[in-house]
Design a protein around this motif. Structure first.
Motif, PDB file in Angstrom:
ATOM      1  N   VAL A  25      -4.461 -11.054  -5.154  1.00  0.00           N
ATOM      2  CA  VAL A  25      -3.499 -10.260  -4.934  1.00  0.00           C
ATOM      3  C   VAL A  25      -3.336  -9.307  -6.280  1.00  0.00           C
ATOM      4  N   LEU A  26      -3.550  -9.930  -7.278  1.00  0.00           N
ATOM      5  CA  LEU A  26      -3.281  -9.534  -8.609  1.00  0.00           C
ATOM      6  C   LEU A  26      -4.614  -8.701  -9.156  1.00  0.00           C
ATOM      7  N   ALA A  27      -5.698  -9.302  -8.888  1.00  0.00           N
ATOM      8  CA  ALA A  27      -6.833  -8.637  -9.122  1.00  0.00           C
ATOM      9  C   ALA A  27      -7.196  -7.340  -8.213  1.00  0.00           C
ATOM     10  N   ILE A  28      -6.699  -7.354  -6.682  1.00  0.00           N
ATOM     11  CA  ILE A  28      -6.742  -6.048  -6.050  1.00  0.00           C
ATOM     12  C   ILE A  28      -5.806  -5.237  -6.578  1.00  0.00           C
ATOM     13  N   GLY A  29      -4.599  -5.648  -6.911  1.00  0.00           N
ATOM     14  CA  GLY A  29      -3.586  -4.549  -7.741  1.00  0.00           C
ATOM     15  C   GLY A  29      -4.116  -4.070  -8.934  1.00  0.00           C
ATOM     16  N   GLY A  30      -4.561  -4.798  -9.702  1.00  0.00           N
ATOM     17  CA  GLY A  30      -4.932  -4.422 -10.979  1.00  0.00           C
ATOM     18  C   GLY A  30      -6.190  -3.224 -10.740  1.00  0.00           C
ATOM     19  N   VAL A  31      -7.260  -3.568  -9.987  1.00  0.00           N
ATOM     20  CA  VAL A  31      -8.302  -2.592  -9.860  1.00  0.00           C
ATOM     21  C   VAL A  31      -7.819  -1.600  -8.793  1.00  0.00           C
TER      22      VAL A  31
END
Length: 188
Positions: A25-31
């Motif tokens: 979720v953090l990776a998707i949010g960051g991207v």
């Protein structure tokens, strides 16, 4: 057909543990955040800044500054808009310059015509004044001989009554003409 279905049940906690889920979720949010920032900067650089430059240029043109042109050159719709804006700026400047020249030319013509009319009016006033002076002078110069003729006619009339009565109608005509000329001269 048999009507049998194969159902597989998966336990998400086994396939994607909660600590891994948080990382995803953090990776998707960051991207997503990075993509939005890239989109924002691209939009700002490609659309908002050129439109702001064209808006500022239109304000300068509205204030009468036709010399400064927007420096934005680009491709696509914004580039076409900037090109059309430059063409419009040039056409407006050309028309504005032509109108200023016409106004100045017609103002000079009106000024010259006014000056000529003032000169003509002054000449007309001078002519009328000269004419009045001439008529006054002529009336004065004619009054003296008319007075002499009138006095002579009166003396002849007095003499003619006793010595030459047939001259009297002629002398009365002379006295009538002298009276008419005297009345005419008194008008001037």
């Amino acid at each position: 057909e048999t009507g049998w279905y194969d159902i597989t049940l998966l336990d998400l906690s086994v396939m994607l543990p909660q600590h891994d889920f948080l990382e995803v979720v953090l990776a998707i949010g960051g991207v997503s955040l990075a993509l939005m920032m890239i989109l924002l900067f691209s939009l700002r650089r490609l659309v908002l800044r050129p439109v702001a430059v064209l808006t500022a240029a239109s304000e300068r043109i509205r204030q009468g500054d036709y010399a400064s042109a927007p420096a934005e050159k680009g491709n696509g719709e914004i580039g076409q808009l900037a090109t059309q804006f430059q063409a419009m700026r040039h056409a407006v400047h050309k028309t504005h310059s032509w109108m200023e020249e016409e106004i100045n030319k017609r103002t000079r013509q009106l000024s010259d015509t006014k000056e000529m009319l003032e000169i003509s009016l002054q000449q007309e006033k001078n002519s009328r004044e000269n004419q009045a002076n001439l008529l006054s002078l002529m009336a004065h110069e004619i009054r003296s001989p008319i007075a002499v003729i009138g006095n002579t006619a009166q003396m002849l009339n007095a003499l003619a009554q006793t010595r030459q009565p047939d001259w009297q109608p002629r002398i009365e005509k002379i006295m009538g003409a002298v009276l008419q000329l005297a009345l005419l001269m008194n008008k001037f």
